[in-house]
Motif scaffolding. Structure first.
Motif, PDB file in Angstrom:
ATOM      1  N   ARG A  58       4.604   7.933  -8.324  1.00 52.16           N
ATOM      2  CA  ARG A  58       5.364   9.175  -8.189  1.00 52.16           C
ATOM      3  C   ARG A  58       5.703   9.333  -6.703  1.00 52.16           C
ATOM      4  N   VAL A  59       6.999   9.404  -6.402  1.00 52.33           N
ATOM      5  CA  VAL A  59       7.483   9.446  -5.025  1.00 52.33           C
ATOM      6  C   VAL A  59       8.121  10.810  -4.751  1.00 52.33           C
ATOM      7  N   THR A  60       7.628  11.456  -3.698  1.00 49.98           N
ATOM      8  CA  THR A  60       8.184  12.739  -3.269  1.00 49.98           C
ATOM      9  C   THR A  60       8.814  12.538  -1.901  1.00 49.98           C
ATOM     10  N   PRO A  97      11.625  14.337   1.107  1.00 46.69           N
ATOM     11  CA  PRO A  97      12.316  15.556   1.515  1.00 46.69           C
ATOM     12  C   PRO A  97      13.756  15.580   0.978  1.00 46.69           C
ATOM     13  N   LYS A  98      14.179  16.723   0.485  1.00 40.42           N
ATOM     14  CA  LYS A  98      15.550  16.974   0.024  1.00 40.42           C
ATOM     15  C   LYS A  98      15.919  16.250  -1.274  1.00 40.42           C
ATOM     16  N   LEU A  99      14.964  15.559  -1.913  1.00 43.03           N
ATOM     17  CA  LEU A  99      15.245  14.848  -3.173  1.00 43.03           C
ATOM     18  C   LEU A  99      14.262  15.281  -4.244  1.00 43.03           C
ATOM     19  N   LYS A 100      14.661  15.091  -5.505  1.00 39.23           N
ATOM     20  CA  LYS A 100      13.757  15.382  -6.615  1.00 39.23           C
ATOM     21  C   LYS A 100      12.623  14.367  -6.647  1.00 39.23           C
ATOM     22  N   VAL A 101      11.466  14.804  -7.117  1.00 38.37           N
ATOM     23  CA  VAL A 101      10.351  13.882  -7.320  1.00 38.37           C
ATOM     24  C   VAL A 101      10.793  12.848  -8.352  1.00 38.37           C
ATOM     25  N   ALA A 102      10.444  11.590  -8.123  1.00 37.94           N
ATOM     26  CA  ALA A 102      10.862  10.506  -9.023  1.00 37.94           C
ATOM     27  C   ALA A 102       9.686   9.583  -9.294  1.00 37.94           C
ATOM     28  N   VAL A 103       9.643   9.039 -10.494  1.00 43.75           N
ATOM     29  CA  VAL A 103       8.645   8.027 -10.837  1.00 43.75           C
ATOM     30  C   VAL A 103       9.341   6.672 -10.851  1.00 43.75           C
ATOM     31  N   SER A 146      10.482   9.660   5.733  1.00 38.76           N
ATOM     32  CA  SER A 146      11.335   9.725   4.539  1.00 38.76           C
ATOM     33  C   SER A 146      10.514   9.969   3.274  1.00 38.76           C
ATOM     34  N   MET A 147       9.196   9.934   3.399  1.00 39.17           N
ATOM     35  CA  MET A 147       8.304  10.140   2.259  1.00 39.17           C
ATOM     36  C   MET A 147       7.353  11.295   2.549  1.00 39.17           C
ATOM     37  N   THR A 148       7.244  12.207   1.592  1.00 41.38           N
ATOM     38  CA  THR A 148       6.266  13.283   1.700  1.00 41.38           C
ATOM     39  C   THR A 148       4.960  12.841   1.071  1.00 41.38           C
ATOM     40  N   SER A 149       5.061  12.191  -0.103  1.00 39.50           N
ATOM     41  CA  SER A 149       3.875  11.623  -0.755  1.00 39.50           C
ATOM     42  C   SER A 149       4.292  10.530  -1.726  1.00 39.50           C
ATOM     43  N   VAL A 150       3.384   9.586  -1.902  1.00 36.25           N
ATOM     44  CA  VAL A 150       3.550   8.528  -2.901  1.00 36.25           C
ATOM     45  C   VAL A 150       2.200   8.423  -3.603  1.00 36.25           C
ATOM     46  N   GLU A 151       2.216   8.594  -4.911  1.00 29.82           N
ATOM     47  CA  GLU A 151       0.986   8.557  -5.698  1.00 29.82           C
ATOM     48  C   GLU A 151       1.076   7.449  -6.746  1.00 29.82           C
ATOM     49  N   ARG A 152       0.203   6.452  -6.602  1.00 26.03           N
ATOM     50  CA  ARG A 152       0.128   5.406  -7.637  1.00 26.03           C
ATOM     51  C   ARG A 152      -0.408   6.036  -8.918  1.00 26.03           C
ATOM     52  N   ASP A 211       0.881  -1.173   0.000  1.00 20.21           N
ATOM     53  CA  ASP A 211       0.000   0.000   0.000  1.00 20.21           C
ATOM     54  C   ASP A 211       0.914   1.217   0.000  1.00 20.21           C
ATOM     55  N   VAL A 212       1.617   1.419  -1.107  1.00 22.26           N
ATOM     56  CA  VAL A 212       2.694   2.409  -1.161  1.00 22.26           C
ATOM     57  C   VAL A 212       2.198   3.829  -0.891  1.00 22.26           C
ATOM     58  N   GLU A 213       0.952   4.116  -1.197  1.00 20.82           N
ATOM     59  CA  GLU A 213       0.437   5.465  -0.945  1.00 20.82           C
ATOM     60  C   GLU A 213       0.340   5.772   0.550  1.00 20.82           C
ATOM     61  N   SER A 214       0.354   4.738   1.392  1.00 20.09           N
ATOM     62  CA  SER A 214       0.293   4.955   2.842  1.00 20.09           C
ATOM     63  C   SER A 214       1.675   5.164   3.462  1.00 20.09           C
ATOM     64  N   TRP A 215       2.741   4.964   2.702  1.00 23.83           N
ATOM     65  CA  TRP A 215       4.087   5.069   3.263  1.00 23.83           C
ATOM     66  C   TRP A 215       4.335   6.370   4.036  1.00 23.83           C
ATOM     67  N   PRO A 216       3.883   7.534   3.556  1.00 19.76           N
ATOM     68  CA  PRO A 216       4.140   8.759   4.323  1.00 19.76           C
ATOM     69  C   PRO A 216       3.515   8.744   5.728  1.00 19.76           C
ATOM     70  N   LYS A 217       2.532   7.898   5.962  1.00 23.29           N
ATOM     71  CA  LYS A 217       1.915   7.809   7.291  1.00 23.29           C
ATOM     72  C   LYS A 217       2.868   7.177   8.300  1.00 23.29           C
ATOM     73  N   TRP A 218       3.756   6.305   7.850  1.00 22.45           N
ATOM     74  CA  TRP A 218       4.634   5.612   8.786  1.00 22.45           C
ATOM     75  C   TRP A 218       6.128   5.836   8.540  1.00 22.45           C
ATOM     76  N   SER A 219       6.469   6.683   7.572  1.00 25.59           N
ATOM     77  CA  SER A 219       7.885   7.003   7.359  1.00 25.59           C
ATOM     78  C   SER A 219       8.044   8.469   6.971  1.00 25.59           C
TER      79      SER A 219
END
Length: 146
Positions: free
Chosen positions: A51-53, A55-61, A32-38, A22-30
Motif C-alpha cells: 500500500r503506497v501513500t 502526497p497529492k495522490l490517492k492511496v494505491a495498492v 515522493s512517498m508518505t508511507s509504503v506498507e508491505r 526495502d520498499v517500506e524504507s522509501w519514505p526515508k529517502w524520497s
C-alpha cells in the motif's frame, strides 16, 4: 503517458537492489512517498503487494507482476480508468557501480486525462525517487568505507 529516468550510482548493484526492494524504507529517502506498507512478509517477489501513500495522490495498492532478483521488478496498480505500471531496473556498470532506471507508464480510458492533471507531478516523483535512491546507496557505501 510514459516516463523513464536513469541515474548512475557509486554503489554496488547489490547495495542498490537491497535498498530498492526495502520498499517500506522509501519514505526515508524520497519525499515522493508518505508511507509504503508491505501487505505480506518475505522477499519482494511476484505477487507481493504494498500500500503506497504519496502526497497529492490517492492511496494505491501495487502488486509485483515481474521480478528478477538482484536486477529488476515491475509493479502495477489498477484504478478507475487507469492502470499504472512502474519499472525498476538495476544495471551493473562494473567496478562496484550501478545504474538505476526507473519508469512509469499509465494506460486506460482515463490515462490521458490523468496525465494532463498529474503528469508533471508523476515525472517529478519518479525523478525524486531516482535521486533519493542514489543518495541513500552512496551514503551507505561511504559510511561502510569509513
Amino acid at each position: 503517458m510514459k516516463f523513464q529516468t536513469a541515474v548512475d550510482i557509486d554503489a554496488t548493484p547489490a547495495t542498490v537492489w537491497r535498498i530498492l526492494t526495502d520498499v517500506e524504507s522509501w519514505p526515508k529517502w524520497s519525499a515522493s512517498m508518505t508511507s509504503v506498507e508491505r501487505l505480506q512478509q518475505g522477499e519482494l517477489a511476484v505477487g507481493s503487494t504494498a500500500r503506497v501513500t504519496q502526497p497529492k495522490l490517492k492511496v494505491a495498492v501495487y502488486t509485483v507482476t515481474e521480478c528478477e532478483p538482484g536486477k529488476s521488478f515491475v509493479w502495477e496498480m489498477q484504478g478507475t480508468g487507469v492502470k499504472v505500471r512502474a519499472t525498476h531496473f538495476v544495471e551493473d556498470k562494473g567496478d562496484g557501480h550501478a545504474r538505476m532506471v526507473l519508469g512509469i507508464e499509465q494506460s486506460g480510458a482515463l490515462s490521458g486525462l490523468i496525465a494532463m492533471f498529474y503528469g508533471k507531478l508523476t515525472r517529478q516523483y519518479v525523478t525524486m525517487e531516482a535521486e533519493g535512491l542514489k543518495r541513500a546507496a552512496e551514503t551507505e557505501t561511504a559510511e561502510k568505507a569509513e
